[in-house]
Design an enzyme around this catalytic site. Structure first.
Site, mmCIF file in Angstrom:
data_model
loop_
_atom_site.group_PDB
_atom_site.id
_atom_site.type_symbol
_atom_site.label_atom_id
_atom_site.label_comp_id
_atom_site.label_asym_id
_atom_site.label_seq_id
_atom_site.Cartn_x
_atom_site.Cartn_y
_atom_site.Cartn_z
ATOM 1 N N SER A 12 0.844 -1.203 0.000
ATOM 2 C CA SER A 12 0.000 0.000 0.000
ATOM 3 C C SER A 12 0.872 1.242 0.000
ATOM 4 C CB SER A 12 -0.900 0.023 1.236
ATOM 5 O OG SER A 12 -1.438 1.334 1.388
ATOM 6 N N HIS A 37 -1.176 -1.350 -4.322
ATOM 7 C CA HIS A 37 -2.430 -1.056 -3.623
ATOM 8 C C HIS A 37 -2.529 0.451 -3.365
ATOM 9 C CE1 HIS A 37 -5.799 -2.302 -0.982
ATOM 10 N NE2 HIS A 37 -5.403 -1.330 -0.157
ATOM 11 N N ASP A 39 -4.782 3.356 -1.675
ATOM 12 C CA ASP A 39 -5.851 3.631 -0.710
ATOM 13 C C ASP A 39 -6.433 5.011 -0.970
ATOM 14 O OD1 ASP A 39 -6.018 1.297 1.002
ATOM 15 O OD2 ASP A 39 -3.951 1.771 1.564
ATOM 16 N N MET A 41 -9.076 7.728 0.116
ATOM 17 C CA MET A 41 -9.863 8.112 1.297
ATOM 18 C C MET A 41 -10.424 9.513 1.112
ATOM 19 S SD MET A 41 -7.345 6.766 4.292
ATOM 20 C CE MET A 41 -6.571 5.136 4.233
ATOM 21 N N HIS A 70 -8.371 0.689 -3.752
ATOM 22 C CA HIS A 70 -9.286 0.455 -2.630
ATOM 23 C C HIS A 70 -10.009 1.763 -2.345
ATOM 24 C CE1 HIS A 70 -9.463 -0.555 1.996
ATOM 25 N NE2 HIS A 70 -10.653 -0.375 1.467
ATOM 26 N N MET A 72 -12.240 4.022 -0.407
ATOM 27 C CA MET A 72 -12.885 4.317 0.881
ATOM 28 C C MET A 72 -13.543 5.676 0.732
ATOM 29 S SD MET A 72 -9.781 2.891 3.227
ATOM 30 C CE MET A 72 -8.630 2.923 1.844
ATOM 31 N N MET A 141 -10.932 -6.509 5.683
ATOM 32 C CA MET A 141 -10.184 -5.546 6.491
ATOM 33 C C MET A 141 -9.833 -6.189 7.840
ATOM 34 S SD MET A 141 -9.814 -2.958 4.562
ATOM 35 C CE MET A 141 -8.857 -2.052 5.779
ATOM 36 N N PHE A 147 -6.342 4.451 8.304
ATOM 37 C CA PHE A 147 -4.954 4.754 8.659
ATOM 38 C C PHE A 147 -4.072 3.518 8.495
ATOM 39 C CE2 PHE A 147 -7.797 7.374 11.170
ATOM 40 C CZ PHE A 147 -7.340 8.651 10.842
ATOM 41 N N GLY A 149 -0.545 1.490 9.804
ATOM 42 C CA GLY A 149 0.160 1.327 11.071
ATOM 43 C C GLY A 149 -0.678 0.876 12.253
ATOM 44 N N ASP A 179 -6.173 -6.863 4.422
ATOM 45 C CA ASP A 179 -5.600 -5.515 4.475
ATOM 46 C C ASP A 179 -5.640 -4.972 5.908
ATOM 47 O OD1 ASP A 179 -4.888 -2.867 4.018
ATOM 48 O OD2 ASP A 179 -6.550 -2.428 2.650
ATOM 49 N N GLY A 180 -4.447 -4.679 6.437
ATOM 50 C CA GLY A 180 -4.355 -4.019 7.727
ATOM 51 C C GLY A 180 -3.540 -4.796 8.745
ATOM 52 N N GLY A 181 -2.454 -4.191 9.199
ATOM 53 C CA GLY A 181 -1.644 -4.825 10.242
ATOM 54 C C GLY A 181 -0.906 -6.068 9.790
ATOM 55 N N GLY A 201 1.300 -1.975 4.153
ATOM 56 C CA GLY A 201 1.804 -0.611 4.025
ATOM 57 C C GLY A 201 3.077 -0.454 4.821
HETATM 58 C C1 DX5 Z 1 -6.236 1.180 5.790
HETATM 59 C C2 DX5 Z 1 -5.752 0.852 4.408
HETATM 60 C C3 DX5 Z 1 -4.601 -0.087 4.376
HETATM 61 C C4 DX5 Z 1 -3.384 0.402 5.089
HETATM 62 C C5 DX5 Z 1 -2.557 -0.758 5.519
HETATM 63 O O1 DX5 Z 1 -7.387 1.958 5.684
HETATM 64 O O2 DX5 Z 1 -6.791 0.266 3.645
HETATM 65 O O3 DX5 Z 1 -4.299 -0.445 3.038
HETATM 66 O O4 DX5 Z 1 -2.609 1.259 4.318
HETATM 67 O O5 DX5 Z 1 -1.499 -0.259 6.260
HETATM 68 P P1 DX5 Z 1 -0.688 -1.176 7.279
HETATM 69 O O6 DX5 Z 1 -0.098 -2.292 6.498
HETATM 70 O O7 DX5 Z 1 0.324 -0.233 7.811
HETATM 71 O O8 DX5 Z 1 -1.675 -1.652 8.318
HETATM 72 ZN ZN ZN Z 2 -6.353 -0.606 1.608
#
Ligand code: DX5
Ligand code: ZN
Length: 221
Positions: A12, A37, A39, A41, A70, A72, A141, A147, A149, A179-181, A201
């Site tokens: 990401s 990827h 994002d 927003m 993606h 959002m 998700m 966000f 991190g 996606d996420g963490g 990310g």
């Molecule tokens: C969150 C995003 C993710 C995010 C993942 O809203 O959709 O793609 O960037 O970031 P990490 O890998 O740092 O959790």
């Molecule tokens: Zn994403």
């Protein structure tokens, strides 16, 4: 032997250096990213603001890998054509982002792009069932969107496993993305649960371009 990796990585760019985004995309591509990827927003559907179609268009020449966009944003319908024209290969939307998920997915497909549905941590898996026949990707998700991190939500694991069963039963080729963490520590359980694409990310971009190949290798395990 099949030379393809078992799992695809979709770094990401949310965690990239936004002052030099083109070079960052080229560097993560060269380091072995399978998809890029993006994002998107809108400070409405999620409490953060990132990039629009113009940035995707500007980044397009920097990589020939699929752009996994993606969305959002709410509503998404008015933007899907602009993102498709800008160079998005995959466009994913949240069911909560608009009143007519079927219509949005049909619009994405009519534009000749792959269509995905994104499930937030509290969104029932049943939200995707009525449209499974028309999606190329389901994105789970494992954090609340908005966000980078954030810490991986363990409750995503049984949801990934349930979706893996649902997808295998339906018999169509559908990517199961998470996606996420995602880190080298959390990735093995996510893969074991049935994910086929990992978004990362922080774990992909940490340390700068000199670290990207090692970062991605660590995520592949
Ligand atoms: C969150 C995003 C993710 C995010 C993942 O809203 O959709 O793609 O960037 O970031 P990490 O890998 O740092 O959790
Ligand atoms: Zn994403």
């Amino acid at each position: 032997m099949d030379p393809r990796p078992l799992v695809r990585l979709a770094p990401s760019i949310l965690s990239a250096d936004f002052a030099r985004l083109g070079e960052e995309v080229a560097a993560i591509d060269a380091a072995g990213a399978d998809w890029i990827h993006v994002d998107v927003m809108d400070n409405h559907f999620v409490p953060n603001l990132t990039v629009g179609p113009m940035v995707v268009k500007s980044l397009r020449p920097w990589s020939s890998k699929p752009f996994d966009v993606h969305l959002m944003v709410s509503p998404a319908d008015a933007l899907v054509e602009a993102f498709a024209e800008a160079g998005a290969d995959i466009l994913s939307v949240h069911p909560e982002a608009g009143p007519h998920l079927h219509r949005t997915l049909a619009r994405i497909r009519a534009l000749g792009r792959k269509a995905g549905v994104v499930l937030n941590p509290a969104t029932p898996l049943s939200a995707v069932e009525p449209v499974l026949h028309m999606v190329d990707l389901v994105l789970v998700m494992s954090v609340n969107p908005g966000f980078g991190g954030q810490a991986f939500i363990e409750g995503a694991l049984p949801r990934i496993a349930a979706l893996r069963r649902m997808i295998d039963l339906c018999g169509r080729e559908i990517a199961l993305e998470v996606d996420g963490g995602i880190t080298p520590e959390t990735a093995p359980a996510v893969i074991a649960a049935g994910a086929s694409v990992l978004v990362a990310g922080t774990a992909a971009f940490r340390g700068g371009p000199g670290c990207y190949a090692a970062n991605l290798a660590a995520l592949r395990g």
